[in-house]
Design an enzyme around this catalytic site. Structure first.
Site, short mmCIF file in Angstrom:
data_model
loop_
_atom_site.label_atom_id
_atom_site.label_comp_id
_atom_site.label_asym_id
_atom_site.label_seq_id
_atom_site.Cartn_x
_atom_site.Cartn_y
_atom_site.Cartn_z
N GLU A 150 4.05 4.32 3.39
CA GLU A 150 3.59 3.50 4.52
C GLU A 150 3.36 4.34 5.77
O GLU A 150 3.62 3.90 6.88
CB GLU A 150 4.62 2.40 4.83
CG GLU A 150 4.68 1.33 3.78
CD GLU A 150 3.53 0.35 3.90
OE1 GLU A 150 2.70 0.52 4.80
OE2 GLU A 150 3.47 -0.56 3.05
N PHE A 187 -0.72 -3.06 -4.61
CA PHE A 187 -1.67 -2.65 -3.57
C PHE A 187 -2.08 -1.21 -3.84
O PHE A 187 -1.24 -0.31 -3.75
CB PHE A 187 -0.95 -2.78 -2.23
CG PHE A 187 -1.71 -2.36 -1.00
CD1 PHE A 187 -2.50 -3.28 -0.31
CD2 PHE A 187 -1.57 -1.08 -0.48
CE1 PHE A 187 -3.15 -2.91 0.87
CE2 PHE A 187 -2.22 -0.71 0.69
CZ PHE A 187 -3.00 -1.63 1.36
N ARG A 191 4.74 -2.21 7.44
CA ARG A 191 5.56 -1.28 8.24
C ARG A 191 6.54 -2.06 9.12
O ARG A 191 7.67 -1.61 9.35
CB ARG A 191 4.64 -0.41 9.11
CG ARG A 191 3.83 0.58 8.31
CD ARG A 191 2.70 1.17 9.12
NE ARG A 191 1.94 2.17 8.35
CZ ARG A 191 0.82 2.73 8.76
NH1 ARG A 191 0.29 2.39 9.94
NH2 ARG A 191 0.20 3.62 8.01
N GLY A 209 32.80 12.44 1.03
CA GLY A 209 33.17 13.65 0.29
C GLY A 209 32.54 13.64 -1.09
O GLY A 209 31.40 13.19 -1.26
N ARG A 253 13.44 -4.54 -1.53
CA ARG A 253 12.62 -4.84 -0.34
C ARG A 253 11.16 -4.43 -0.57
O ARG A 253 10.23 -5.12 -0.16
CB ARG A 253 13.21 -4.13 0.89
CG ARG A 253 12.67 -4.65 2.23
CD ARG A 253 11.46 -3.89 2.71
NE ARG A 253 11.73 -2.48 2.70
CZ ARG A 253 10.89 -1.56 2.25
NH1 ARG A 253 9.70 -1.90 1.80
NH2 ARG A 253 11.22 -0.28 2.23
#
Ligand code: TGC
Ligand code: FAD
Length: 391
Positions: free
Chosen positions: A369, A133, A249, A345, A94
């Site tokens: 972000e 960026f 965001r 667990g 993502r």
């Protein structure tokens, strides 16, 4: 484990259009078929599957809400659902799509010259070019306004000097959008720096316990000379990079729901199959309490995203509302991943199960972000009118 069944306790699917569901299902199927089988190995090796980017381009993932230049022109809810499904795979997947779409294509589309748009948007949309960026610096993370990177005009060129740190996709990027202060007017502008430009180099960050299936780099600019036409003409000041962050965001708020859904689905199935004291652990009240907390928080987060997306499509979503969704959804995803790991667990600490990978990734998502606490202060400033930041 059985195939992922989706998480929809409140019938939210019915609030989506047929087109939105189709987009979501196409990305879900692709992630199942192409990405989940390879993510564990990439996580182990600390590599990112760059070869998948053109396939994501074909699916219309990059710059999905933008119009023209080969972009899909989808609405913001469909874009959010794409981010959700990609992050159900891995936050690193993502992240790559967020950076490309929200942090590189969006500003070129919104603030770039026609030549800059023609040069970069079609290739970035197709996934044949990669962008990064560069805002964060070694000494300026939460307060990017204090950045030290400078651009000085020399004839028909800008000379850039400075360092950017923690940059997603830095070393694989064909173009870096670097934010720097003009040495003359001291305003922040965006500069497009192409890979291979003399004076521009990158160094990958190793030893990460989080976002292992993602590239994170340092960018170094030492008397880096770029053509004068490589500055974005349409924006100046901190609002330039901050407006890009609002786009990213928004996508992260949806993406976090995807990571939480992956952890919930896995923990629920595990709890139904794992037998202790002669019965499935899902039958114990304390395990049920955790699963109920998780599904309740996922449902609230889904509704938050959906309304935010509808507001964004109407042009009414405020930056502070986006902060709330990023802050809340990442927090509940992190808490979900921690509870899901507990339900597994000892099995919860190995990468045979995806939960620990999501948990470690979400530690980054909580920080980048805008950290959770920075978003708290953004909302605090909005509702009280009092600025709690440093100055
Ligand atoms: P402030 O006074 O609040 O704002 C300065 C100017 O910007 C405007 N503005 C915004 N515009 C659009 N969208 C937003 N979200 C905006 N927020 C503020 C504001 O109206 C003002 O405009 P103007 O015209 O009056 O000049 O500035 P500040 O210095 O007080 O800022 C404070 C703060 C803390 C909110 C801000 O600096 C901040 O958000 N800090 C967090 C830094 C951050 O999030 N960095 C992220 C780096 S990129 C990244 O992490 C990528 S990871 C991606 C991935 O891999 O997925
Ligand atoms: P700091 O700003 O030093 O914060 C440290 C702590 O202090 C935090 O808990 C913070 O909440 C707290 N704090 C700071 N100021 C205040 C305050 N005023 N009040 C209360 N608490 C405060 N950046 C990019 O530009 N591009 C990218 O592509 C990118 N990708 C990233 C990928 C990864 C894997 C990671 C980990 C980071 C990435 N970042 C990227 C950087 C990210 O945006 C920063 O890490 C983030 O903005 C926080 O900055 P910092 O790490 O310097 O922390």
């Amino acid at each position: 484990m059985e195939k992922f069944r989706g998480v929809d306790y409140y019938g939210i699917d019915a609030l989506l259009s047929e087109d939105e569901r189709m987009v979501r299902d196409a990305i879900r199927d692709w992630v199942e078929a192409e990405y989940l089988p390879i993510v564990t190995e990439h996580h182990r090796q600390g590599t990112f599957p760059v070869a998948l980017l053109p396939k994501l381009g074909e699916l219309g993932v990059f710059g999905a809400t933008l119009k023209g230049y080969g972009c899909a022109g989808l609405n913001n809810v469909a874009y959010g659902l794409i981010m959700q499904e990609l992050e159900r795979g891995d936050s690193g997947l993502r992240s790559a799509a967020s950076v490309q779409s929200a942090l590189v294509m969006y500003p070129i589309h919104a603030y770039g010259s026609d030549a800059q748009k023609e040069r970069w948007l079609p290739a970035l949309a197709a996934g044949t070019a990669v962008g990064c960026f560069g805002l964060t610096e070694p000494d300026h993370g939460s307060d990017p306004g204090g950045m030290k990177t400078r651009a000085a005009r020399r004839g028909d060129a800008w000379i850039l000097n400075g360092t950017k740190l923690w940059i997603t996709n830095g070393s694989i990027a064909d173009v870096a959008l670097v934010w720097a202060k003009d040495a003359e007017d001291h305003e922040i502008y965006g500069y497009l720096v192409e890979r291979g430009t003399p004076g521009f180099s990158t160094l990958d960050i190793h030893g990460k316990f989080s976002m292992r299936a993602s590239i994170t780099s340092e960018l170094s600019l030492q008397d880096c000379r770029i053509p004068v036409v490589n500055r974005l003409p349409g924006v100046k000041g901190l609002k330039g990079p901050l407006s890009c962050l609002s786009q990213a965001r928004y996508g992260i708020a949806w993406g976090a729901v995807g990571a939480a859904m992956a952890c919930y689905d896995w923990a629920l199935q595990y709890a139904q199959q794992r037998v202790q004291f002669g019965r499935p652990i899902a039958s114990f009240q304390l395990v049920q309490q955790k699963l109920v907390w998780i599904v309740t928080e996922i449902t609230k987060a889904q509704l938050l995203c959906l309304q935010l997306g509808r507001l964004k499509d109407e042009g009414k979503a405020r930056a502070q509302q986006i902060s709330m969704a990023k802050m809340n959804n990442v927090q509940i995803a992190l808490d979900t991943a921690r509870m899901a790991r507990d339900i597994l667990g000892a099995a919860g600490i190995v990468d045979e199960h995806p939960v620990i990978r999501h948990l470690m990734n979400l530690e980054t998502v909580n920080t980048y972000e805008g950290t959770h606490d920075i978003h708290t202060l953004i909302i605090g400033r909005d509702i009280t009118g009092c600025d709690a930041f440093g100055s």
